[in-house]
Design a protein around this motif. Structure first.
Motif, mmCIF file in Angstrom:
data_model
loop_
_atom_site.group_PDB
_atom_site.id
_atom_site.type_symbol
_atom_site.label_atom_id
_atom_site.label_comp_id
_atom_site.label_asym_id
_atom_site.label_seq_id
_atom_site.Cartn_x
_atom_site.Cartn_y
_atom_site.Cartn_z
ATOM 1 N N SER A 134 31.809 -9.064 -26.569
ATOM 2 C CA SER A 134 31.378 -10.236 -27.328
ATOM 3 C C SER A 134 31.589 -10.021 -28.818
ATOM 4 N N ALA A 189 26.515 -12.478 -14.104
ATOM 5 C CA ALA A 189 27.826 -12.234 -13.517
ATOM 6 C C ALA A 189 27.764 -11.518 -12.175
ATOM 7 N N VAL A 225 24.536 -12.251 -19.828
ATOM 8 C CA VAL A 225 25.805 -12.500 -19.140
ATOM 9 C C VAL A 225 26.007 -11.507 -17.999
ATOM 10 N N TYR A 275 35.934 -14.013 -16.668
ATOM 11 C CA TYR A 275 35.807 -15.205 -17.500
ATOM 12 C C TYR A 275 36.091 -14.808 -18.939
ATOM 13 N N VAL A 316 28.302 -17.946 -16.585
ATOM 14 C CA VAL A 316 28.310 -17.375 -17.935
ATOM 15 C C VAL A 316 27.954 -18.430 -18.969
ATOM 16 N N VAL A 358 33.731 -11.606 -19.734
ATOM 17 C CA VAL A 358 33.176 -10.683 -18.752
ATOM 18 C C VAL A 358 34.145 -10.539 -17.585
ATOM 19 N N VAL A 392 31.464 -6.398 -20.286
ATOM 20 C CA VAL A 392 31.107 -7.560 -21.104
ATOM 21 C C VAL A 392 31.460 -7.252 -22.554
#
Length: 243
Positions: free
Chosen positions: A215, A235, A231, A37, A11, A24, A213
């Motif tokens: 963000s 992943a 990402v 993560y 990542v 993620v 995911v």
């Protein structure tokens, strides 16, 4: 190296050159392998990915009452998931009892790091990538022990597999076939920065993966989408074929 550490490296490499923070969680449905993560404190605004949670809560309530969704509820649900309609979401959010209703459902769904937004602000519900993965497992899982019935799971899956074509970005970038997903995007008025999220199920070489995911902090919507897609693509290979 364990899967979480391997994912962290993947990542961080994928996120180089991107603004903002990203977290993620991913799960290989075939092997059961998974990893997560988190960047920062790991907590993010949901924006419109909360709509899957709202629908799950609505279906749980209907199950408890021993009934199917009404025609009006189904119309709202389809608009909410397939077209990300905010008015439909607000109607169902109010019907649930807003945050209190969502939070009660989430206790049963196994989301212990998610809390509903204040008042009418469903898009400011707080969540984590592992919680979103837990929700995906409720929606796409099989067998006993799931809060959502087989019929409820199939209903949510069908709607997520039929989102409007202009909203089919995000975790779908990690797959090589059809995806079932829900995305969220929100420009925060306090910072002018973007929240960009994507959750769903993707297929790679015939294997299915659940990917979440989340963000925040991207300067533009496009930059946030690029981050989330990069990402997601990084992943999935980490857990692919993992034991």
């Amino acid at each position: 190296m364990d899967k979480d550490a391997e994912l962290a490296e993947a990542v961080k490499a994928a996120a180089q050159g991107h603004d903002g923070e990203v977290s993620v969680a991913v799960h290989d449905e075939t092997s059961g392998s998974g990893a997560s993560y988190a960047s920062g404190d790991g907590t993010y605004d949901t924006a419109s990915i909360v709509k899957v949670d709202v629908l799950a809560a609505l279906l749980l309530r209907a199950q408890d009452e021993g009934r199917a969704l009404t025609a009006q509820e189904r119309a709202y649900a389809a608009a909410m998931i397939e077209n990300s309609d905010n008015d439909a979401t607000t109607a169902l959010w109010d019907e649930l009892g807003r945050a209190a209703g969502l939070d009660a459902a989430n206790e049963r769904l196994g989301l212990d790091g998610t809390s509903g937004g204040d008042g009418p602000l469903w898009g400011l519900t707080q969540t984590t990538a592992p919680d979103q993965l837990a929700l995906l497992k409720q929606v796409f899982g099989v067998g006993d022990g799931l809060a959502l019935s087989k019929e409820s799971r199939a209903y949510v899956q069908g709607l997520m597999g039929n989102v409007a074509s202009d909203q089919a970005w995000g975790v779908s970038a990690a797959g090589d076939g059809g995806a079932a997903l829900k995305n969220g995007w929100l420009r925060r008025s306090t910072t002018s920065l973007w929240v960009i999220n994507s959750v769903g199920r993707v297929t790679v070489d015939g294997r299915s993966y659940l990917v979440a995911v989340v963000s925040h902090g991207s300067a533009t919507r496009a930059a946030g989408v690029d981050l989330v897609e990069a990402v997601a693509k990084a992943a999935v290979p980490v857990v692919s074929g993992g034991a």
